[in-house]
Design a protein around this motif. Structure first.
Motif, short mmCIF file in Angstrom:
data_model
loop_
_atom_site.label_atom_id
_atom_site.label_comp_id
_atom_site.label_asym_id
_atom_site.label_seq_id
_atom_site.Cartn_x
_atom_site.Cartn_y
_atom_site.Cartn_z
N UNK A 49 0.87 -1.18 0.00
CA UNK A 49 0.00 0.00 0.00
C UNK A 49 0.90 1.23 0.00
N UNK A 50 0.37 2.37 -0.30
CA UNK A 50 1.16 3.60 -0.35
C UNK A 50 1.73 3.94 1.03
N UNK A 54 5.82 3.85 2.44
CA UNK A 54 6.51 4.95 3.14
C UNK A 54 7.14 4.46 4.44
N UNK A 55 6.39 3.63 5.16
CA UNK A 55 6.90 3.08 6.43
C UNK A 55 8.14 2.21 6.18
N UNK A 56 8.07 1.36 5.16
CA UNK A 56 9.18 0.48 4.85
C UNK A 56 10.41 1.25 4.39
N UNK A 57 10.21 2.37 3.70
CA UNK A 57 11.33 3.21 3.29
C UNK A 57 12.00 3.84 4.51
N UNK A 178 10.60 -3.91 -0.37
CA UNK A 178 11.03 -2.95 -1.38
C UNK A 178 11.67 -3.61 -2.60
N UNK A 179 11.80 -4.93 -2.56
CA UNK A 179 12.24 -5.69 -3.73
C UNK A 179 13.72 -5.71 -4.00
N UNK A 180 14.53 -5.40 -2.98
CA UNK A 180 15.98 -5.34 -3.21
C UNK A 180 16.75 -6.50 -2.58
#
Length: 223
Positions: A49-50, A54-57, A178-180
């Protein structure tokens, strides 16, 4: 619990960590963990979700090298000026610096390419083991170790462990979200850091015990 029991626990964790890391690296080399990674990635990224992005970043920033450096400098100041630690500063610096060096060595040794399924941020470099996972595990484990004896009540100690555990897990999960990183990168990072941090603590405690015994012997001789 006496020192020998603490050392035995630390040694046991160190052995389990190196075995765990060895198994993960073996599975990665033999391509036997791809299905596991894909299933976990699908589960975690399926929650996108949007707001969660933001939280994960935020969590991934907390696990980044710049933030770790700032946090480490603050902790060095706090340990030295507030808690009056001296020898412990060597352990703290060795743990953080050693973890970063170990991560760089392992990344170049395995040279695993990062996942390219659904990236939400762009990151360069190799994937295994996760530097963020190692940073988080090392920093919050060593902070917990050094602060533990300064907290006398059970609630305070439980809070310390819970907060540290949440930070370690959240930073690791953020990298998958985040897919990294593959989940196996995160697990491998935890194992690698677990081995390093317990080994560092083992040497530190051994040194402290030897230093204490030498001081007692000198006091007896001068008495």
């Amino acid at each position: 619990m006496n020192l020998k029991k603490y050392l035995l626990i630390a040694f046991s964790i160190s052995v389990v960590s190196i075995i765990g890391f060895s198994l993960i690296s073996l599975f990665i080399s033999d391509q036997k963990i791809i299905h596991f990674d894909r299933v976990i990635i699908d589960k975690i990224q399926g929650q996108e979700t949007a707001i969660l992005t933001k939280v994960m970043k935020i969590f991934t920033f907390i696990g980044s090298a710049p933030f770790v450096i700032v946090l480490s400098l603050f902790m060095l100041f706090f340990l030295y000026n507030v808690l009056n630690h001296r020898v412990e500063l060597i352990l703290f610096v060795a743990a953080i610096a050693g973890s970063a060096i170990l991560n760089a060595i392992l990344k170049n040794l395995f040279q695993r390419v990062r996942p390219d399924l659904h990236r939400l941020i762009n990151v360069e470099g190799y994937s295994f083991p996760s530097g963020h996972a190692m940073n988080a595990f090392t920093v919050y484990s060593i902070i917990s170790f050094l602060l533990w004896r300064h907290i006398s009540n059970r609630l305070g100690r439980m809070t310390l462990i819970i907060v540290s555990s949440v930070m370690i897990l959240a930073i690791g999960i953020s990298r998958i979200y985040l897919g990294v990183h593959y989940p196996s990168d995160i697990i491998g990072g935890y194992f690698a850091s677990g081995f390093w941090i317990t080994t560092a603590i083992l040497f530190f405690q051994y040194y402290q015990e030897k230093r204490y015994n030498k001081k007692r012997q000198q006091e007896k001789e001068t008495a």
